[in-house]
Enzyme design. Sequence first.
Site, PDB file in Angstrom:
ATOM      1  N   LYS A 266       0.831  -1.206   0.000  1.00  0.00           N
ATOM      2  CA  LYS A 266       0.000   0.000   0.000  1.00  0.00           C
ATOM      3  C   LYS A 266       0.864   1.254   0.000  1.00  0.00           C
ATOM      4  CE  LYS A 266      -1.132   2.157   3.527  1.00  0.00           C
ATOM      5  NZ  LYS A 266      -1.563   2.651   4.842  1.00  0.00           N
ATOM      6  N   CYS A 336     -19.073   5.748   6.186  1.00  0.00           N
ATOM      7  CA  CYS A 336     -19.021   4.275   6.270  1.00  0.00           C
ATOM      8  C   CYS A 336     -18.028   3.876   7.348  1.00  0.00           C
ATOM      9  CB  CYS A 336     -18.641   3.699   4.909  1.00  0.00           C
ATOM     10  SG  CYS A 336     -19.003   1.940   4.734  1.00  0.00           S
ATOM     11  N   CYS A 343     -25.683   4.565   7.614  1.00  0.00           N
ATOM     12  CA  CYS A 343     -26.364   4.131   6.394  1.00  0.00           C
ATOM     13  C   CYS A 343     -27.599   4.977   6.099  1.00  0.00           C
ATOM     14  CB  CYS A 343     -26.763   2.666   6.504  1.00  0.00           C
ATOM     15  SG  CYS A 343     -25.367   1.528   6.682  1.00  0.00           S
ATOM     16  N   CYS A 346     -26.555   7.818   3.843  1.00  0.00           N
ATOM     17  CA  CYS A 346     -25.730   7.422   2.693  1.00  0.00           C
ATOM     18  C   CYS A 346     -26.609   7.326   1.455  1.00  0.00           C
ATOM     19  CB  CYS A 346     -25.040   6.087   2.961  1.00  0.00           C
ATOM     20  SG  CYS A 346     -23.993   5.516   1.598  1.00  0.00           S
ATOM     21  N   CYS A 352     -26.526  -0.738  -1.757  1.00  0.00           N
ATOM     22  CA  CYS A 352     -25.446  -1.405  -1.007  1.00  0.00           C
ATOM     23  C   CYS A 352     -25.984  -2.673  -0.364  1.00  0.00           C
ATOM     24  CB  CYS A 352     -24.886  -0.471   0.055  1.00  0.00           C
ATOM     25  SG  CYS A 352     -23.576  -1.215   1.066  1.00  0.00           S
TER      26      CYS A 352
END
Length: 419
Positions: A266, A336, A343, A346, A352
């Site tokens: 990463k 998130c 949620c 969102c 989702c």
Amino acid sequence: MPHVSCSTRICYVVPCFKMTSPYFMQSRSVVTRIPGCRPAASLGSKLNRRRNVDPVPSVAVKVEVEEARISEQTPSSAPLSTGGCHELLQHAPVQPKTEADTLPLSSHRRRRRQLKVEYDKDEGVAPVKTGHWEPPDWKKQLEFIREMRRSRDAPVDNMGAEKCYDTGAPAHVRRFQVLVSLMLSSQTKDQVTAAAMQKLRAHGCTVENILNTDDETLGKLVYPVGFWRTKVKYLKLTSAMLQKEFGGDIPKSVEELVRLPGVGPKMAHLAMDIAWDQVSGIGVDTHVHRISNRLGWLRKPTKNPEETRKALEEWLPRELWSEINWLLVGFGQQLCLPVNPLCSVCLNQHSCPSAHKNSPTKRPKARSPRSPDPTSSLKIKTESGQNSAAKDDRTKEESLPTPVSPTRQRRRLKTKVNY
């Protein structure tokens, strides 16, 4: 030339086939004599068809010469019987061998042509598409995430690795500071990483200064980042390796960056993107790993960020690799969340697959030493209840006055009187 008569009459001449066996290397003709046939007319008519010459005189002479030669070579041969037909092999003039006679048998055969295999095209059947897999509605979900991240007010926007280096420093120093900020950001919030980088920059965040600083002072500068003692060792080892092998600058490839102590995939991909402005892969941290699994952007669930990176790079267009880390990290920091995600606010709550589901709580295993035994908990509760009840009884007994007998009361009164 006078007419030549023979004791035997020649009826016709049949040419035999040329044999390829070593026993028959020369061409021969079979001369068949049959009584009652006219030799001159039949022989002339036969040979006249094959050769356009006058056959009668020459053929008669050849037959007579050949008969004389055969009779001289085989004097003890049996006489021919007059009652039947006899066949006599007569040698024809030897012809020179041609190239066709000297070639092997296989060359006389016709050469096989190369066959071209062609398949009939099924015009009515459509070809099978082998396109790469991609999740449904991912473009719509990505646009919603961009809209929710339009304000750019997440911690990664103001305190990420792109904001932690000194813009006025030389190019190789800026690249080194980007790598240091990425190494310190592991298992650490961006706010803590930005504070540590500010102290390091004030001290002098260069390869030479890091090597000349002792571990204790360096630890105080980076504290309280996660695993700060281990990161101090990695900073020293990485700085020494950069000075020895790369002249104080950071490598320009992922393979060489991963060789540095404390640098993972990463960090290597993010360093290539921020420091060298080259997109080599997707930088996947805990936020990208978590959100990709929640949105269903992977063909099958992954267990670690490296598996998530490989799965995302299989279908995600390359022009989005640099943007996806910044989008998902800020989205994971604000909406998130790892525990109790928001949620309800969102925009992807209807598409989702993980929307409105409680985050799993970590529970100890059944046989781990931390997991309490249900029977033992009941025993503890009952014992604690019994102890508390006994204590209450004791306090009540102590608070109540003890009964005194009448005789005892009289004695007390007598003593009082005596005093």
